[in-house]
Design a protein around this motif. Structure first.
Motif, short mmCIF file in Angstrom:
data_model
loop_
_atom_site.label_atom_id
_atom_site.label_comp_id
_atom_site.label_asym_id
_atom_site.label_seq_id
_atom_site.Cartn_x
_atom_site.Cartn_y
_atom_site.Cartn_z
N GLY A 258 89.32 36.96 35.02
CA GLY A 258 89.88 35.69 34.39
C GLY A 258 91.58 36.26 33.89
O GLY A 258 91.82 37.13 33.42
N VAL A 259 92.49 34.94 33.65
CA VAL A 259 93.56 35.28 33.13
C VAL A 259 94.17 34.20 32.26
O VAL A 259 93.86 32.92 32.76
N MET A 260 94.12 34.32 30.81
CA MET A 260 94.59 33.47 30.05
C MET A 260 95.93 33.78 29.54
O MET A 260 96.27 34.84 29.02
N ASN A 261 96.96 32.73 29.93
CA ASN A 261 98.39 32.98 29.26
C ASN A 261 98.62 34.27 29.67
O ASN A 261 99.64 34.87 28.99
N GLY A 262 98.61 34.74 31.13
CA GLY A 262 99.01 35.92 31.42
C GLY A 262 98.24 37.14 30.99
O GLY A 262 98.63 38.39 31.39
N HIS A 263 97.30 37.10 30.34
CA HIS A 263 96.58 38.12 29.83
C HIS A 263 95.10 38.26 30.61
O HIS A 263 94.18 37.44 30.37
N PRO A 264 95.04 39.27 31.17
CA PRO A 264 93.57 39.31 32.05
C PRO A 264 92.37 39.77 31.02
O PRO A 264 92.58 40.31 29.89
N PHE A 265 91.24 39.03 31.40
CA PHE A 265 90.07 39.40 30.63
C PHE A 265 88.94 39.55 31.69
O PHE A 265 88.97 39.00 32.57
N PHE A 266 88.06 40.15 31.20
CA PHE A 266 86.92 40.75 32.10
C PHE A 266 85.77 40.10 31.58
O PHE A 266 84.65 39.74 32.37
N CYS A 267 85.69 39.92 30.45
CA CYS A 267 84.37 39.26 29.91
C CYS A 267 84.45 37.86 29.24
O CYS A 267 83.96 36.99 29.89
N THR A 268 85.12 37.60 28.21
CA THR A 268 85.25 36.16 27.74
C THR A 268 86.70 36.16 26.96
O THR A 268 87.22 37.16 26.66
#
Length: 279
Positions: free
Chosen positions: A113-123
């Motif tokens: 996932g990506v929120m505001n350009g920041h990748p995330f893998f869990c939540t």
């Protein structure tokens, strides 16, 4: 390598499980925030097949970010306080068992996932969980006990923020106490915010809690521990490949438990099967 693993004789343990097999490996210690991103990217560039994050979800996030767009797979030796992604992937939490698993891993791919350009893998999320992450980072000690103490203390003073959501093309105005975008099923410590989340379905499970009075707070806490929050009707759920959020006032946000600041505009999207994992 970060966190409690620094207090262990990790090189000796790795030698025990990998040295006799004459595996080609290096051990690198992180020295500052973001260092694991650089180490992982460099290792992938040198041709290493697997780069292992030894630490918690923050270390996992850094290593994963460093490996995006490369051919290397990410392994995990869970040494954090929550270990959300490791738990979802059923990586053994015991150090010897985790190392034994890495000696003969199974390879697969997972969504990112990506929120505001920041990748995330869990939540990733907005609202109370991000606020708790901010306060927890300043608490001076780690661990589940500190996290629970911070959560209870901040619950008494936190208030929801009004937001406008666009999820799957549908618009909605609501209050936001917690808005969690879950790639994996839990925050960590078996606190299941999205027990039906699938790392390989190309979708994020979105959990919305618009308010959290005492009665609902008890129901949410119990349901997260039992892994049945969707059935409890104490939260709403959506499945999305992308979403947009506009907040009436700046609201805190986090990715993989790390508080990143406040904002009023958020874009969330998926990168299907973007990361190889070895577990």
């Amino acid at each position: 390598m970060a966190g409690p693993s620094r207090r262990l004789d990790m090189p000796a343990l790795i030698e025990r499980y990998f040295g006799a097999r004459e595996k080609d490996y290096q051990i690198r210690l992180t020295e500052y925030a973001g260092h694991a991103v650089e180490i992982a990217r460099a290792a992938a560039g040198e041709g290493y097949e697997v780069v292992v994050a030894v630490g918690g979800d923050g270390t996992v996030n850094e290593v994963g970010r460093g490996l995006l767009g490369t051919a290397a797979a990410m392994g995990i030796v869970p040494q954090g306080s929550g270990n959300g992604l490791a738990r979802h992937l059923k990586v053994p939490l015991g150090l010897p068992a985790a190392l034994r698993r890495l000696a003969a891993p199974t390879f697969s791919r997972m969504d990112v996932g990506v929120m505001n350009g920041h990748p995330f893998f869990c939540t990733a999320g907005l609202g109370f969980d991000a606020h708790v992450s901010q306060v927890f980072a300043q608490a001076g000690s780690r661990g589940l006990a500190t996290y629970l103490r911070v959560t209870l203390s901040e619950y008494r003073r936190y208030r929801p923020t009004s937001v406008h959501l666009v999820l799957n093309g549908e618009e909605r105005a609501t209050d936001c106490y917690v808005l969690a975008f879950a790639n994996a099923s839990q925050y960590g410590n078996n606190a299941y915010i999205a027990p039906r989340a699938d790392l390989r379905d190309g979708l994020l499970d979105v959990c919305l809690i618009d308010a959290l009075p005492v009665g609902r707070a008890f129901r949410v806490s119990l349901a997260m521990a039992l892994g049945n929050l969707p059935q409890s009707k104490a939260a709403e759920y959506f499945r999305v490949a992308e979403g947009r959020v506009t907040a009436d006032a700046p609201i805190g946000f986090h990715v993989d438990g790390d508080y990143l600041g406040h904002a009023t505009e958020f874009t969330v999207e998926m990168m299907p099967l973007a990361l190889a994992v070895a577990v």
